[in-house]
Each structure stands twice: as C-alpha cells, then as structure tokens.
Design a protein around this motif. Structure first.
Motif, PDB file in Angstrom:
ATOM      1  N   ASP A  58      -0.734 -18.901   5.735  1.00 18.36           N
ATOM      2  CA  ASP A  58      -0.492 -17.527   5.205  1.00 18.36           C
ATOM      3  C   ASP A  58      -2.370 -18.042   4.584  1.00 18.36           C
ATOM      4  O   ASP A  58      -2.310 -17.966   3.266  1.00 18.36           O
ATOM      5  CB  ASP A  58      -0.001 -17.341   4.165  1.00 18.36           C
ATOM      6  CG  ASP A  58       1.461 -17.169   4.397  1.00 18.36           C
ATOM      7  OD1 ASP A  58       2.275 -16.910   5.247  1.00 18.36           O
ATOM      8  OD2 ASP A  58       2.570 -16.760   3.713  1.00 18.36           O
ATOM      9  N   LEU A  59      -2.663 -17.904   5.477  1.00 15.87           N
ATOM     10  CA  LEU A  59      -4.497 -17.511   5.273  1.00 15.87           C
ATOM     11  C   LEU A  59      -4.461 -16.738   3.996  1.00 15.87           C
ATOM     12  O   LEU A  59      -4.484 -15.418   4.394  1.00 15.87           O
ATOM     13  CB  LEU A  59      -5.234 -17.045   6.504  1.00 15.87           C
ATOM     14  CG  LEU A  59      -7.000 -17.286   6.914  1.00 15.87           C
ATOM     15  CD1 LEU A  59      -6.620 -19.038   6.243  1.00 15.87           C
ATOM     16  CD2 LEU A  59      -7.677 -17.366   7.803  1.00 15.87           C
ATOM     17  N   THR A  60      -5.372 -17.003   2.920  1.00 16.30           N
ATOM     18  CA  THR A  60      -5.096 -16.387   1.382  1.00 16.30           C
ATOM     19  C   THR A  60      -6.489 -15.867   1.174  1.00 16.30           C
ATOM     20  O   THR A  60      -7.068 -17.034   1.244  1.00 16.30           O
ATOM     21  CB  THR A  60      -4.464 -17.548   1.029  1.00 16.30           C
ATOM     22  OG1 THR A  60      -3.335 -17.360   1.781  1.00 16.30           O
ATOM     23  CG2 THR A  60      -4.343 -16.100  -0.552  1.00 16.30           C
ATOM     24  N   THR A  61      -6.675 -14.831   0.983  1.00 16.21           N
ATOM     25  CA  THR A  61      -7.720 -14.409  -0.241  1.00 16.21           C
ATOM     26  C   THR A  61      -7.468 -14.227  -1.410  1.00 16.21           C
ATOM     27  O   THR A  61      -7.408 -12.610  -1.082  1.00 16.21           O
ATOM     28  CB  THR A  61      -8.937 -14.058   0.432  1.00 16.21           C
ATOM     29  OG1 THR A  61     -10.348 -13.807  -0.018  1.00 16.21           O
ATOM     30  CG2 THR A  61      -8.609 -12.773   1.118  1.00 16.21           C
ATOM     31  N   LEU A  62      -7.096 -14.685  -2.915  1.00 16.32           N
ATOM     32  CA  LEU A  62      -6.772 -14.009  -3.916  1.00 16.32           C
ATOM     33  C   LEU A  62      -7.986 -14.592  -5.111  1.00 16.32           C
ATOM     34  O   LEU A  62      -8.166 -14.688  -5.396  1.00 16.32           O
ATOM     35  CB  LEU A  62      -5.788 -14.250  -4.253  1.00 16.32           C
ATOM     36  CG  LEU A  62      -4.652 -14.302  -2.888  1.00 16.32           C
ATOM     37  CD1 LEU A  62      -2.818 -15.456  -3.195  1.00 16.32           C
ATOM     38  CD2 LEU A  62      -4.455 -13.128  -3.610  1.00 16.32           C
ATOM     39  N   SER A  63      -9.277 -14.099  -4.424  1.00 18.37           N
ATOM     40  CA  SER A  63     -10.520 -14.114  -5.567  1.00 18.37           C
ATOM     41  C   SER A  63     -10.469 -12.839  -6.102  1.00 18.37           C
ATOM     42  O   SER A  63     -10.695 -11.099  -5.736  1.00 18.37           O
ATOM     43  CB  SER A  63     -11.799 -14.615  -5.288  1.00 18.37           C
ATOM     44  OG  SER A  63     -11.075 -15.451  -4.111  1.00 18.37           O
TER      45      SER A  63
END
Length: 317
Positions: A58-63
C-alpha cells in the motif's frame, strides 16, 4: 481488491473465543527471531519474492505537508513501481503496487492521478492516527471517504478500550465502522506500539475480526514502535485460528518502520510459514510503506546489473 475475495461478515460477540488467551512473550520472540536466521532466499528466488512484495505494497503518503503534486507523483509510481528496463530484464511486462493510501482530503487528487486505472484507493479514517474523536464523527468520516471514491478504509481503534479490557465496546465500535464502510473493504489498525502486552494484541485481533474486519493492521506508522515480527506472529496466528473457526480468510497488514527489502522478505516468510501461500497475494497481505519500494527497486537493479545504484537515482517511493 478482487470482488472474488469473500469478505468477512463477522460473527456474534462472545468472550469464549479469546478469554483463554495468555501469550508467552519469550516464546513468541524466540520463534520470531528464528525466521531471519533460518530462512533466506537468494538470486532469482529473491528477485521473485521482491516482485511479490512490490505487488503487496500500500504505497502511502500520510504527511502534514501532502500536496496534490505529492499525491500525483505517488500515484504514478504506484502504477509503475519498478523501472521498465528492470522489469523487462526480469521477464515482466506489467506490475503495480496493491493500492495507494492517502488522507481523506487527497482522495480526489488520487482519483484524478490514477485516471482509468482500477488500482484501489485506501483512505485512513476515524480520526487517524489517534482516533480521539466521537464514534458518530468516525462513522461520518468513513462514509465521506467512501462517497469520495475510496474503496478501502483504514480505521483506527480506540486504544483505551483495549487498555481497559472493554472488549464488547470495542466489538460494537468496529462493527459500526464496518457497516459504515458499505462495499469498501475495512482494515482495522490496532496501533500495537500503544498496546502493552501481546495478550491484549491477540484479544484485540480476535475482537476486530469478530466484528467484521477484512484486514487487521499493526500500526498507523506514527507510534514510537510499529510493525515487528513478534507482534506480527501473534496477529497472524489469531488470523489462522479465526480461519479454522469460521472458514473466513482475514488479511494482514504490517505497517510502519518497514524500509528495507530484507525486512519485507522476513515478513513474507512469516506469512508463508504461518498462514501458507494462499495469503501471499495482495487480497490478503499488504505492506503499509512509503520508503520500502525504493530499496526493493535498488535490490532488483542489483540483481539485473550486478551493481547497486544510489537511492537518489530512483523516483519517489
């Protein structure tokens, strides 16, 4: 996720399934530590396992500084996670990750970036990462993400319910979230780094599956301690026991702190040994990761060329 996968509809709440659980931490740690020491894969076998790992990310960006531009780059990398020349050298024509994972307000950007692709969009929800909002608000947030186009929802449980052994309240909370998800698949984050004992991790896993979770997930990635092999061993054995009881396969997602290809291999080996090859696909296993993909691509390039490249030569992962 494929529609062919049978979803977990849950079972009625009963403490008989988990009251007896008492986890021996030293035994769990001993078993977990044996995996990297006893099991390894090399050369073409390692390359094949790493390609499997890519397809389960699950390629993630949570910034906090996420922008539409960041999400666009993430989605393009998700659609072509490994350089085409490397894939061709390995005999592959096409490969994607398992999904992209973003905050609710980035769902529309992800949809636009993915275009006609069927790649799933996962959205974190329910007051991620702390979960410190009222249940009614959690349910509204889930419904809003589904309406916006998310096909997978990653919820966080109220950790105080676990700490205070309020298992029936936890069951009702997760069940309500499952109903709010509708057709979207639900991954339930336990935030194991904030749960003090492996016994409570096991019980929280059971309650979450009983309430209808399609996946159980270790962490938000924001805790001090995230996915570890001992915690994963406890959770996947709970999955195995739930399957033996119900015939329903619940998925597993380790998340946070998995940055190196060697770590990914360790988790894949754990799944193969404890759950079997039927779980080694992105319908039942996912990595929650952002930087892992870059290291896997470097390892695959090394296999093809015999040389390691600098990390800055690889596109955003």
């Amino acid at each position: 996720m494929s529609s062919e996968h049978i979803r977990n509809e849950g079972i009625p709440y009963s403490t008989e399934y988990f009251d007896h659980i008492n986890i021996n931490r030293s035994a769990v740690e001993r078993r977990a530590s044996s995996l990297p020491a006893r099991r390894t894969v090399k050369k073409e076998y390692q390359a094949a396992w790493l390609l499997k790992a890519v397809n389960c990310i699950d390629l993630t960006t949570l910034s906090g500084d996420d922008t539409a531009g960041n999400v666009y780059r993430l989605c393009q990398k998700a659609l072509q996670p490994v350089r085409q020349d490397i894939l061709q050298a390995l005999g592959f024509e096409d490969l994607t990750v398992g999904a992209v994972c973003v905050y609710h307000n980035m769902i529309s950007d992800a949809k636009k970036a993915l275009g006609s692709s069927s790649l799933p969009i996962a959205a974190v929800s329910t007051g991620f990462p702390a979960g410190k909002i009222p249940l009614e608000q959690k349910l509204q947030e889930i419904k809003a993400s589904v309406a916006a186009g998310a096909t997978e929802i990653d919820i966080v449980i109220s950790r105080e319910l676990v700490l205070n052994n309020k298992w029936e309240e936890l069951y009702e909370e997760v069940k309500a979230c499952r109903e709010a998800c509708g057709e979207a698949h639900m991954k339930t984050i336990l935030a194991t780094g904030e749960i003090p004992t492996l016994t409570k991790v096991a019980k929280a896993s059971w309650v979450s599956m009983m309430a209808g979770s399609d996946f159980i997930k270790t962490s938000t990635g924001k805790e001090a301690v995230n996915a570890t092999l001992p915690v994963s061993l406890v959770m996947v054995r709970a999955i195995r026991e739930f399957y033996e009881l119900t015939g329903v396969k619940v998925g597993y997602k380790p998340a946070g702190g998995i940055q190196k290809a060697k770590q990914a291999l360790d988790f894949l080996i754990l799944i193969k040994e404890e759950l079997g090859v039927e779980w080694l696909n992105n319908q039942l296993f996912r990595f929650g990761a952002s930087s892992l993909l870059g290291d896997i691509e470097r390892q695959l390039e090394h296999y093809v060329t015999g040389s390691y490249s600098a990390s800055y030569r690889h596109a955003m992962a």
